[in-house]
Design an enzyme around this catalytic site. Structure first.
Site, mmCIF file in Angstrom:
data_model
loop_
_atom_site.group_PDB
_atom_site.id
_atom_site.type_symbol
_atom_site.label_atom_id
_atom_site.label_comp_id
_atom_site.label_asym_id
_atom_site.label_seq_id
_atom_site.Cartn_x
_atom_site.Cartn_y
_atom_site.Cartn_z
ATOM 1 N N TYR A 141 0.839 -1.203 0.000
ATOM 2 C CA TYR A 141 0.000 0.000 0.000
ATOM 3 C C TYR A 141 0.875 1.256 0.000
ATOM 4 C CZ TYR A 141 -3.041 3.661 1.793
ATOM 5 O OH TYR A 141 -3.706 4.846 1.965
ATOM 6 N N GLU A 174 -11.389 5.369 5.290
ATOM 7 C CA GLU A 174 -10.821 6.211 6.361
ATOM 8 C C GLU A 174 -11.816 6.370 7.499
ATOM 9 O OE1 GLU A 174 -7.777 6.939 6.571
ATOM 10 O OE2 GLU A 174 -7.005 6.995 4.538
ATOM 11 N N TRP A 219 -4.942 1.056 10.510
ATOM 12 C CA TRP A 219 -5.116 1.036 9.062
ATOM 13 C C TRP A 219 -4.939 -0.380 8.527
ATOM 14 C CZ3 TRP A 219 -7.707 3.289 5.642
ATOM 15 C CH2 TRP A 219 -7.399 3.219 4.285
#
Length: 193
Positions: A16, A38, A46
């Protein structure tokens, strides 16, 4: 090869970081995807969200905001019963609400991307952090964007979530200066305006 230290815990985070994080995003579909992810992350890591990303894509109709905006109670129950995503009713309801607000912004500005990039005049904000500890959780920019989104009816879009969104979508380049992606991302931002 030096990277931002936050991504060194897993292959998923490294990929990522190396391929997506901080790359300027102008696609409304991708902007919406990051808004959903988000806001789902709030209070979680995350990495937790990245592990569930493919499930979100499947369950959220490829992050099509027009479809998501029409979700009703039956779809909410379907989402709540699937362990492939974060099963928080308030976050799910916020994502549906935010899809409708997203479409309103798109109608007003031509695209959500134009709206968001308008806060920086279409040019990425490039910081020059040397240590991870220097990167703030929010900034004046994220406070301003958050305030405007909330005024427009968005939910789960506080300054910290908005700042993470700005970083993810390349509106802000927060790669450390020692990271191999820092210069690459700067190069992608040249001539955007």
């Amino acid at each position: 090869m030096r990277r931002c230290p936050w991504c060194e815990r897993s292959d998923l985070e490294r990929a990522y970081h190396d391929e997506e994080w901080g790359v300027p995003v102008f696609s409304d579909e991708k902007q919406f995807e990051f808004l959903v992810l988000e806001s789902a992350q709030a209070g979680l890591s995350w990495l937790t969200v990245l592990r569930k990303r493919e499930n979100y894509r499947r369950l959220y109709d490829g992050f099509d905001p027009e479809k998501v905006a029409r979700y009703g109670e039956k779809k909410i129950q379907e989402l709540m019963s699937d362990s492939g995503i974060i099963r928080n009713r308030k976050k799910i309801e916020a994502s549906i609400n935010n899809a409708a607000r997203f479409l309103e912004i798109r109608d007003e500005f031509g695209s959500f991307s134009d709206y968001l990039w308008g806060f920086t005049g279409g040019v990425p904000v490039t910081n020059a952090w040397e240590e991870l500890s220097e990167i703030p959780a929010s900034t004046e920019l994220s406070v301003t964007v958050s305030r405007d989104l909330k005024k427009r009816g968005f939910r789960f879009m506080g300054p910290t979530i908005v700042y993470a969104h700005l970083q993810a979508t390349g509106v802000v380049n927060d790669h450390l200066v020692s990271c191999f992606r820092y210069e690459e991302i700067m190069g992608l931002g040249k001539g955007i305006k």
